[in-house]
Design a protein around this motif. Sequence first.
Motif, PDB file in Angstrom:
ATOM      1  N   GLN A  78       0.981  -1.115  -0.266  1.00 40.32           N
ATOM      2  CA  GLN A  78       0.276  -0.156  -0.062  1.00 40.32           C
ATOM      3  C   GLN A  78       0.521   1.064   0.149  1.00 40.32           C
ATOM      4  O   GLN A  78       0.741   2.256  -0.715  1.00 40.32           O
ATOM      5  N   ARG A  79       1.812   0.987   0.774  1.00 41.18           N
ATOM      6  CA  ARG A  79       2.892   2.537   0.999  1.00 41.18           C
ATOM      7  C   ARG A  79       3.411   2.537  -0.277  1.00 41.18           C
ATOM      8  O   ARG A  79       3.811   3.674  -0.983  1.00 41.18           O
ATOM      9  N   MET A  80       4.061   1.523  -0.938  1.00 50.18           N
ATOM     10  CA  MET A  80       4.632   1.213  -2.081  1.00 50.18           C
ATOM     11  C   MET A  80       3.403   2.622  -3.658  1.00 50.18           C
ATOM     12  O   MET A  80       3.868   2.793  -4.230  1.00 50.18           O
ATOM     13  N   HIS A  81       2.395   2.179  -3.085  1.00 52.71           N
ATOM     14  CA  HIS A  81       1.257   2.622  -4.008  1.00 52.71           C
ATOM     15  C   HIS A  81       1.062   3.695  -4.198  1.00 52.71           C
ATOM     16  O   HIS A  81       1.301   4.750  -5.120  1.00 52.71           O
ATOM     17  N   TRP A  82       1.385   4.466  -2.507  1.00 48.62           N
ATOM     18  CA  TRP A  82       0.758   5.801  -2.495  1.00 48.62           C
ATOM     19  C   TRP A  82       2.325   5.979  -2.766  1.00 48.62           C
ATOM     20  O   TRP A  82       1.512   7.880  -3.387  1.00 48.62           O
ATOM     21  N   LYS A  83       3.179   5.619  -2.443  1.00 44.83           N
ATOM     22  CA  LYS A  83       4.120   6.720  -2.669  1.00 44.83           C
ATOM     23  C   LYS A  83       4.519   7.287  -4.385  1.00 44.83           C
ATOM     24  O   LYS A  83       5.234   8.081  -4.723  1.00 44.83           O
ATOM     25  N   THR A  84       4.345   5.912  -5.520  1.00 43.31           N
ATOM     26  CA  THR A  84       4.158   6.269  -6.358  1.00 43.31           C
ATOM     27  C   THR A  84       3.511   7.365  -7.373  1.00 43.31           C
ATOM     28  O   THR A  84       3.396   8.273  -8.060  1.00 43.31           O
ATOM     29  N   GLU A  85       2.131   6.906  -6.491  1.00 40.00           N
ATOM     30  CA  GLU A  85       1.291   7.965  -6.857  1.00 40.00           C
ATOM     31  C   GLU A  85       1.600   9.022  -6.536  1.00 40.00           C
ATOM     32  O   GLU A  85       1.320  10.447  -7.628  1.00 40.00           O
ATOM     33  N   PRO A  88      12.768   8.885  -2.248  1.00 41.26           N
ATOM     34  CA  PRO A  88      12.620   7.353  -2.309  1.00 41.26           C
ATOM     35  C   PRO A  88      11.604   6.802  -2.309  1.00 41.26           C
ATOM     36  O   PRO A  88      11.373   6.731  -1.410  1.00 41.26           O
ATOM     37  N   ASN A  89      11.891   5.625  -3.251  1.00 39.45           N
ATOM     38  CA  ASN A  89      10.701   5.023  -3.559  1.00 39.45           C
ATOM     39  C   ASN A  89      11.312   3.087  -3.672  1.00 39.45           C
ATOM     40  O   ASN A  89      10.964   2.001  -4.500  1.00 39.45           O
ATOM     41  N   ASN A  90      12.033   3.034  -2.157  1.00 41.30           N
ATOM     42  CA  ASN A  90      12.213   1.454  -1.865  1.00 41.30           C
ATOM     43  C   ASN A  90      11.303   0.685  -1.142  1.00 41.30           C
ATOM     44  O   ASN A  90      11.853  -0.131  -0.500  1.00 41.30           O
TER      45      ASN A  90
END
Length: 222
Positions: free
Chosen positions: A22-29, A188-190
């Motif tokens: 969920q955090r990865m999708h939020w950071k990508t957006e 960063p999106n790690n």
Amino acid sequence: MPILVTLPVLALLIGLGTWQVQRMHWKTELLARFAAAQAGPARPLTADPEPWARFHVTGRFLHEREALLGLEVRDAVLGAQLLTPLLRAEGPPVLVNRGWVPLERDRPVDRPGGEVRIEGYLRPSEPRGALSATDDPAARRFYTLDLSVIGPALGLPEMPPFALVALAPSGPPSRALPQPARHLPQPPNNHLGYVVTWYGLALALVGVFIAWARARLKEPVA
């Protein structure tokens, strides 16, 4: 007993992996929004602006009420962000983050007089966390961009709950002070690495449990 231990640990690992997805999708957006704002033109500042979008505003700086925010080291020099209220003809004053300045000045800070036009991105007010450094309102030294604290400390309690972070004009960097931001934040999106880590640990735990169960089933019955 191994089952009672394995199930809650497995649920925890899967939960952490799902949270990181969920955090990865939020950071990508969020990064996509930053990129779009960086590429697009600045818009006039409105009464209810969109966070992290680019805006422009005109007004007159109240240099006598400037403050410092945070701590940041650049080229082995300790400095902070210079906050200055901008008095507008329409609407309450807005706080402008003009950029980085060293705490010990080796050259003067530019403080333009008269009407100026500022372009930047909108950064919303942030509540102070339990681990945040303690502000010193009397000295106008702040470590959290909490406008409910900064505004009254500067004698401007009606400031809106956001600051405009000034962006430097295109071109080579200048040594003039302050040194404004050159682009929107680029965090960063790690999170993908964390997803692989937590799900991988969950898979490893399942493998260990299966190996233990198979060995247990092969044991002779007493």
